[in-house]
Design an enzyme around this catalytic site. Sequence first.
Site, short mmCIF file in Angstrom:
data_model
loop_
_atom_site.label_atom_id
_atom_site.label_comp_id
_atom_site.label_asym_id
_atom_site.label_seq_id
_atom_site.Cartn_x
_atom_site.Cartn_y
_atom_site.Cartn_z
N LYS A 71 0.80 -1.23 0.00
CA LYS A 71 0.00 0.00 0.00
C LYS A 71 0.84 1.28 0.00
CE LYS A 71 -4.39 -0.79 2.18
NZ LYS A 71 -5.14 -0.72 3.44
N ASP A 108 -10.24 3.73 1.69
CA ASP A 108 -10.44 3.32 3.09
C ASP A 108 -11.18 4.37 3.92
OD1 ASP A 108 -9.27 0.80 2.91
OD2 ASP A 108 -7.26 1.57 3.28
#
Length: 281
Positions: A71, A108
């Site tokens: 990520k 997210d």
Amino acid sequence: MATEHTYKLAGVMGWPVSHSRSPLIHNHWIAEHGLRGAYVLLPVQPDKLAVALRGLSALGFAGCNLTIPHKVAAMPLVDHLEPLAQRIGAVNTIVVGPDGALTGRNTDAYGFVQSLLDAKPDWRADAGPAVVLGAGGAARAVLAGLIDGGARSIRLCNRSWDKAHDLAQEFGSAIVHAVPWADRHNALDGAALLVNTTSQGMQGESALDLSLDRLPAEALVSDIIYVPLETPLLAAARQRGNATVNGLGMLLNQARPAFEAWFGMRPDVTPALLAQVQATL
Ligand code: ATR
């Protein structure tokens, strides 16, 4: 007859990745909407990330999700980095453009806020002070979601003081106030929202050491952990009458904008999908 172009591929790149629930979620939506395509596991070792990302376009992928350990590493590897992903410091979604260019996004923060709204449709980020526990990658997404949602006061508590202090500075100390870990119990005074982003309470970890005595009964309590579904924190909160939100909602909701970017329609988190994912936990 369908052509190759109507068949869409997406996947999740990680190492290890076999535990990921993302194929279940995305393939559920592909089937639910009668789309032609598939979402697959993409086990990619850390030193192969750059070449794997470059291969997406040639392989006909519409994009992919990224998970541990990619990520953060993907940030300098994309052609366009969305400002929210830059702020959070992580990319969880890659979208391949028609010209093959890669855009790095982070869904997210959306997933977190939407999970609160699913549990409590009248929830508002500006309803009152929020307490966020933890200062890692997950906390950064939660902070971005709360601030962009209009939060006016966030108390940030982390075991390591320096990380809380630095993160408060980075996200804006007019809104985010670092609180020493020792003061976390008192920080719940008057809070409208409590969020745990630490690993405490996860399966195999000890429970979070936190007294809820000062937390108002109307406060919403969220834990971004989903294994187990009910952490000791959520169990204690529920027993004293607080509304609670587990981490499954964030997991499912972060997938929705990614699916929309690749397949052209925003899917819903239905009871059937929830049940299907819960059965694997
Ligand atoms: P993630 O990306 O999921 O946020 P992370 O970056 O490793 O994961 O962050 C883990 C968080 O859990 C950190 O805030 C960490 O606190 P430190 O910054 O002090 O390390 C917190 N954490 C881990 N173990 C903890 C414990 N035993 N008590 C309190 N906090 C803990």
